[in-house]
Design a protein around this motif. Sequence first.
Motif, PDB file in Angstrom:
ATOM      1  N   THR A   1       0.827  -1.207   0.000  1.00 28.30           N
ATOM      2  CA  THR A   1       0.000   0.000   0.000  1.00 28.30           C
ATOM      3  C   THR A   1       0.861   1.256   0.000  1.00 28.30           C
ATOM      4  O   THR A   1       1.885   1.313   0.699  1.00 28.30           O
ATOM      5  N   VAL A   2       0.449   2.234  -0.753  1.00 27.11           N
ATOM      6  CA  VAL A   2       1.138   3.521  -0.789  1.00 27.11           C
ATOM      7  C   VAL A   2       0.245   4.559  -0.113  1.00 27.11           C
ATOM      8  O   VAL A   2      -0.759   4.984  -0.678  1.00 27.11           O
ATOM      9  N   ASP A   3       0.614   4.937   1.127  1.00 25.27           N
ATOM     10  CA  ASP A   3      -0.136   5.983   1.821  1.00 25.27           C
ATOM     11  C   ASP A   3       0.669   7.275   1.777  1.00 25.27           C
ATOM     12  O   ASP A   3       1.746   7.339   1.164  1.00 25.27           O
ATOM     13  N   SER A   4       0.172   8.310   2.437  1.00 28.30           N
ATOM     14  CA  SER A   4       0.829   9.620   2.343  1.00 28.30           C
ATOM     15  C   SER A   4       2.230   9.588   2.943  1.00 28.30           C
ATOM     16  O   SER A   4       3.168  10.185   2.392  1.00 28.30           O
TER      17      SER A   4
ATOM     18  N   ILE B   1       4.725  -0.640 -10.626  1.00 25.10           N
ATOM     19  CA  ILE B   1       3.651  -0.724  -9.624  1.00 25.10           C
ATOM     20  C   ILE B   1       2.918  -2.059  -9.687  1.00 25.10           C
ATOM     21  O   ILE B   1       1.791  -2.171  -9.208  1.00 25.10           O
ATOM     22  N   ALA B   2       3.574  -3.078 -10.238  1.00 25.40           N
ATOM     23  CA  ALA B   2       2.922  -4.393 -10.332  1.00 25.40           C
ATOM     24  C   ALA B   2       2.557  -4.934  -8.953  1.00 25.40           C
ATOM     25  O   ALA B   2       1.589  -5.691  -8.817  1.00 25.40           O
ATOM     26  N   GLY B   3       3.300  -4.537  -7.910  1.00 25.92           N
ATOM     27  CA  GLY B   3       3.033  -5.042  -6.575  1.00 25.92           C
ATOM     28  C   GLY B   3       2.156  -4.151  -5.721  1.00 25.92           C
ATOM     29  O   GLY B   3       1.970  -4.415  -4.530  1.00 25.92           O
ATOM     30  N   VAL B   4       1.585  -3.092  -6.317  1.00 29.93           N
ATOM     31  CA  VAL B   4       0.685  -2.202  -5.582  1.00 29.93           C
ATOM     32  C   VAL B   4      -0.738  -2.699  -5.763  1.00 29.93           C
ATOM     33  O   VAL B   4      -1.252  -2.710  -6.887  1.00 29.93           O
ATOM     34  N   PRO B   5      -1.414  -3.140  -4.705  1.00 27.88           N
ATOM     35  CA  PRO B   5      -2.727  -3.776  -4.865  1.00 27.88           C
ATOM     36  C   PRO B   5      -3.833  -2.833  -5.311  1.00 27.88           C
ATOM     37  O   PRO B   5      -4.747  -3.239  -6.017  1.00 27.88           O
ATOM     38  N   VAL B   6      -3.767  -1.570  -4.888  1.00 28.60           N
ATOM     39  CA  VAL B   6      -4.829  -0.609  -5.214  1.00 28.60           C
ATOM     40  C   VAL B   6      -4.211   0.676  -5.717  1.00 28.60           C
ATOM     41  O   VAL B   6      -3.315   1.245  -5.085  1.00 28.60           O
ATOM     42  N   VAL B   7      -4.695   1.121  -6.872  1.00 25.04           N
ATOM     43  CA  VAL B   7      -4.286   2.417  -7.412  1.00 25.04           C
ATOM     44  C   VAL B   7      -5.529   3.293  -7.491  1.00 25.04           C
ATOM     45  O   VAL B   7      -6.405   3.064  -8.324  1.00 25.04           O
TER      46      VAL B   7
ATOM     47  N   VAL C   1      -3.072   7.613  -4.983  1.00 25.17           N
ATOM     48  CA  VAL C   1      -1.846   6.977  -5.457  1.00 25.17           C
ATOM     49  C   VAL C   1      -1.421   7.576  -6.794  1.00 25.17           C
ATOM     50  O   VAL C   1      -0.244   7.867  -7.028  1.00 25.17           O
ATOM     51  N   ALA C   2      -2.389   7.764  -7.684  1.00 28.14           N
ATOM     52  CA  ALA C   2      -2.077   8.364  -8.983  1.00 28.14           C
ATOM     53  C   ALA C   2      -1.496   9.760  -8.814  1.00 28.14           C
ATOM     54  O   ALA C   2      -0.553  10.148  -9.530  1.00 28.14           O
ATOM     55  N   ASP C   3      -2.035  10.523  -7.862  1.00 31.64           N
ATOM     56  CA  ASP C   3      -1.518  11.868  -7.606  1.00 31.64           C
ATOM     57  C   ASP C   3      -0.080  11.802  -7.116  1.00 31.64           C
ATOM     58  O   ASP C   3       0.760  12.627  -7.519  1.00 31.64           O
ATOM     59  N   TYR C   4       0.221  10.827  -6.246  1.00 30.54           N
ATOM     60  CA  TYR C   4       1.600  10.660  -5.767  1.00 30.54           C
ATOM     61  C   TYR C   4       2.536  10.384  -6.937  1.00 30.54           C
ATOM     62  O   TYR C   4       3.636  10.951  -7.027  1.00 30.54           O
ATOM     63  N   LEU C   5       2.106   9.502  -7.839  1.00 31.24           N
ATOM     64  CA  LEU C   5       2.941   9.141  -8.977  1.00 31.24           C
ATOM     65  C   LEU C   5       3.163  10.340  -9.901  1.00 31.24           C
ATOM     66  O   LEU C   5       4.265  10.543 -10.425  1.00 31.24           O
ATOM     67  N   MET C   6       2.120  11.142 -10.097  1.00 35.00           N
ATOM     68  CA  MET C   6       2.244  12.333 -10.937  1.00 35.00           C
ATOM     69  C   MET C   6       3.238  13.331 -10.334  1.00 35.00           C
ATOM     70  O   MET C   6       4.058  13.926 -11.038  1.00 35.00           O
TER      71      MET C   6
END
Length: 312
Positions: free
Chosen positions: A202-205, A231-237, A241-246
């Motif tokens: 999980t990617v949290d803040s 991000i193959a191992g990230v269960p939920v996008v 999460v998309a904002d973090y990646l951007m």
Amino acid sequence: MSNSHEYMSRLHLDAEELRHRRSYFDLKDEELALLGEAREFAAEHMDEIVDGFYELILSHPESAAFMDDPDRVRRLKRTQRQYFLDLFTGKIDLAYVEDRLRVGFAHERIGLPLKWYLGSYSRYLMLVLDRLIAHHVDDVHKACSIFTALQKLVFFDATLAIDTYMAAQMDTLMRHQAAIRELSTPVIRVFDGVLLLPLVGTVDSHRAQQIMQTVLAQVAEKRARVLILDIAGVPVVDTQVADYLMKATAAVRLLGARTILTGISPSVSRTIVELGVDISSMETRGSLQAGIQLALAFTGRSIVDLPADEEA
């Protein structure tokens, strides 16, 4: 800087805090003086009280497990004798406070749980009370007065030791968390100028901030031209999460590098579209292999299949 001196600063244990704590425990000068007068009693009964203290610890398997080394027990008993005598110095100053912090740090270092630490000191006080009453059999009032002063001082000491114990545990926890965060954001050098960050979980803040710091530091240090985020191992996008990646992509771009997003599964792709997240500014590939091929192309390289006879 010694650990005790460091914690003196971190816990704000200065002259003003010392006055505040003394006031809270109602530790009066005359009570400290009374303890100072009882130092001869303390020296006379020191060994039997300390032995009784450790008898309790060693009689319970859980607490005895921390005392499996006879040399350690001898060292701790020697330290405990000095601690006991120092209760009867008749004064409390910052040097006294710093010495008490060492007690908490020592217990945390060997992993002794707080429940055993506090339970042992309950026994400690009872041992002293029995001997005080026997020593002042003709003046029970004085025995009780000395014990009351001692009880206040022991609880005063216990709070100092616990403060240090908790601070030391927090330091240990933070070191473990830092190690886990480092393992959870492993930046791998694939080729010269190409870095790979495989994200798992999980990617949290909080983790996103850690990822950003790690990525930017590695891109700058390695002078990378391309960063692959897998991000193959990230269960939920989701949108967060998309904002973090951007944001990571934009920050990497400011350092002169490009970002490739890989490991996008069909379900993640559908989710991104349904959420209306615009990732058109990011280079994307479905697999890590395709991402590496694109990264090589960005750096003027390519993967060439060799003929079978050349492979041999």
